[in-house]
Write an enzyme that holds these catalytic residues in place. Structure first.
Site, mmCIF file in Angstrom:
data_model
loop_
_atom_site.group_PDB
_atom_site.id
_atom_site.type_symbol
_atom_site.label_atom_id
_atom_site.label_comp_id
_atom_site.label_asym_id
_atom_site.label_seq_id
_atom_site.Cartn_x
_atom_site.Cartn_y
_atom_site.Cartn_z
ATOM 1 C CG HIS A 121 -2.015 1.050 1.242
ATOM 2 N ND1 HIS A 121 -1.761 2.327 1.704
ATOM 3 C CD2 HIS A 121 -3.235 1.028 0.675
ATOM 4 C CE1 HIS A 121 -2.696 3.013 1.455
ATOM 5 N NE2 HIS A 121 -3.660 2.047 0.889
ATOM 6 C CD GLU A 127 -5.339 2.677 -3.171
ATOM 7 O OE1 GLU A 127 -6.278 3.274 -2.676
ATOM 8 O OE2 GLU A 127 -4.457 2.492 -2.422
#
Lengths: 215, 215, 215, 215
Positions: free
Chosen positions: A85, A133
């Site tokens: 992430h 992302e």
């Protein structure tokens, strides 16, 4: 569509969000998972919701104080794990190692990355899915599907070129329209965070969100 | 074949190794580069040898105390840079960022990785070349071309599938036979370190090494 | 007072700043050092200015590709090194290791830290000096001596309690008044960066700066 | 004496070790804590044993995917946390931040370090206790109290000079004699790991260990 609700380190009640997600998944038939802190995995899993770890380390059993062992996450009830992430970026070798650890214990995996080139690299490591992302959009109210639709379509193309790897997208997703737009761009799912985890009424927020894609 | 001599942080005289490498490159027509510590780039480059950085950071000009800026490496005389060496493993996003920094200033690039899967990932980030070095063989006397030839052929295959990216191999390379074996397995070059940098007579060591592939 | 000009990764001409610093040090008798990128140490040192590394790694000679070896920094001309700058925060064990590496080659040392408690910890590792730079003030135009004078006096007190360790301060220092204020608070020097390195006329900027403390 | 059993990422049954530790603590009056993986904190705490986290991150509530938030560890049942274990070395600023996070939620804290100088630094950050574990002895059968007694006495002296901070010692502790020796050198407790966590009969192993210091 697969909806992953990342609770990060938010000051939310993880069990309340988990129960809301479990209910909405049941009602709508949409696959929804919740990713809590490692220490909260067991009580989130006890709600019956599909539970994901936010991270597992690229280690096997052994002398690794302070790590998050895939075995411990799985035994606590996790069925999958995020890796890399943007708030927990990993070294290339450790994404590879983390994926192998996930495989070892039967955890599904999603590797996050910032752009289509990194998505291709992540897909080459053979995860179950990747998630694009763009860091600049995380936490903004602007959905990636609107602010930068090409980053999604280019990521889908990049992942397809490497192999059979699903692409999710994240950053700024907060409405049902955003979900539909992501699906139209070729995404097989979305990563959500504050839109649900910080909502006053998580259940209503989730229901609104998945309504357009409900069965 | 491209021969890169990585001086690491060895207690060698970088200028002496650089002069030896420049001479042997001239004599044999084999492309040979030397990769010294950042602080030694300028005096190594002054010998006329092709000079590479061991690493550059994924940063642009700005507030990055203690970093190795691609611009500074290039201005000191570097023509290329290694990235993600097993002794300096980088986060996926920082390999991407380091490659873009290298491109920005015209440095050629080689991304190191441990196995064919990571080689595919590295190749997807669009470096000029990748180098496979199984960590278990680094510093051993056993050449990768002999101990694990499949890791080389599989890496060549993985890189070819991704795009037009040359593959070098490293770990345990110390003789001309090792170089020939690497070439036969499809490698376009080799990474060397202790075999030359720590040799009593670096010039003789290098000459023996490249002799089988000299023009 | 000791004035350290940290060039970070700024797009400045390190040799021009170094020459300016050497001249102003000569003219005024104030001790001034310049800390360039590792790749620029040798050409900065050739100007005759006192030259510092921005960082050295906690390693000895050996297999440490991409590191900054204290020996290489010293041989290139560095006389000292910063450690643990807020843009290059180090693990406690690596500050200790970096200090021992600096001692090994005769580099003077300054360990940076964020607050008086960390200054006490840094001082306990036996550097030559410590520097307190509140992260919130770095790069602002507001000098620490004015925005938060207690962080300086508390750091001096904390370092004195641990041993005989000088305290410098940084963040927002840009005028001669700031230098005087720092001295009055007990600081033995200052860390500067953009105020000099990014000035149109570094020499004039430095001269204005050190004028109040010139002999 | 305080005995902390660090389960690391060992393939042990954390609940079985926890129950053994709870029983032996009850029987002997010796304070014994167990430090499991974050994902195992809640089920270890449910046994009634004093439970410690192996690590907490230097973060507050917010966007910190993959972190270990002190609040989550505390809510799962942790009463304390290790920080900076040699297998999870932290940056100086993050030890400080981790300690403040622990204070924020009422977790007791032990900061590990390698040698007396680092112990002084760790003590300056105001933890409840520090633990000295010479890396060279970890996992060996040789207790620090025997192999290097001065590292313990010097650490006690260093911590006393800084403030009122207890010192534990670790590395190689496996018998009651080792515990007694540690106490005689001034240690207020010990860190254990494989000696108990990997024992065939953890309860018997712990009982033998604490017997000499039992009330």
């Amino acid at each position: 569509m697969f909806v992953v609700v990342n609770l990060k380190a938010y000051p939310c009640d993880p069990v309340a969000v988990a129960e809301a997600a479990a209910d909405v998944a049941d009602e709508t038939g949409v696959r929804i998972a919740v990713a809590p802190q490692a220490a909260d995995i067991s009580r989130v899993a006890e709600t019956g919701v599909e539970t994901w770890a936010q991270h597992v380390d690229a280690v096997d059993h052994g002398s690794h104080t302070g790590s998050t062992l895939a075995e411990a996450a799985a035994e606590a009830g996790a069925e999958g794990t995020l890796l890399n992430h943007s708030e927990k970026r990993l070294r290339l070798a450790d994404i590879d190692g983390g994926l192998r650890a996930a495989e070892r214990v039967g955890l599904e995996s999603i590797v996050c990355a910032n752009n289509p080139r990194q998505i291709a690299a992540a897909a080459a490591l053979e995860p179950d899915a990747v998630a694009v992302e763009p860091p600049a959009l995380i936490g903004t109210g602007t959905p990636v599907s609107q602010a930068d639709p090409e980053v999604v379509t280019d990521s889908v193309e990049a992942a397809d070129a490497v192999g059979d790897v699903d692409v999710l997208c994240g950053a700024g997703i907060s409405t049902g329209d955003d979900l539909e737009a992501a699906a139209e761009l070729g995404a097989e799912g979305v990563l959500l965070a504050s839109g649900v985890a910080k909502a006053d009424a998580p259940k209503a927020a989730l229901r609104d969100l998945v309504e357009p894609i409900a069965e």
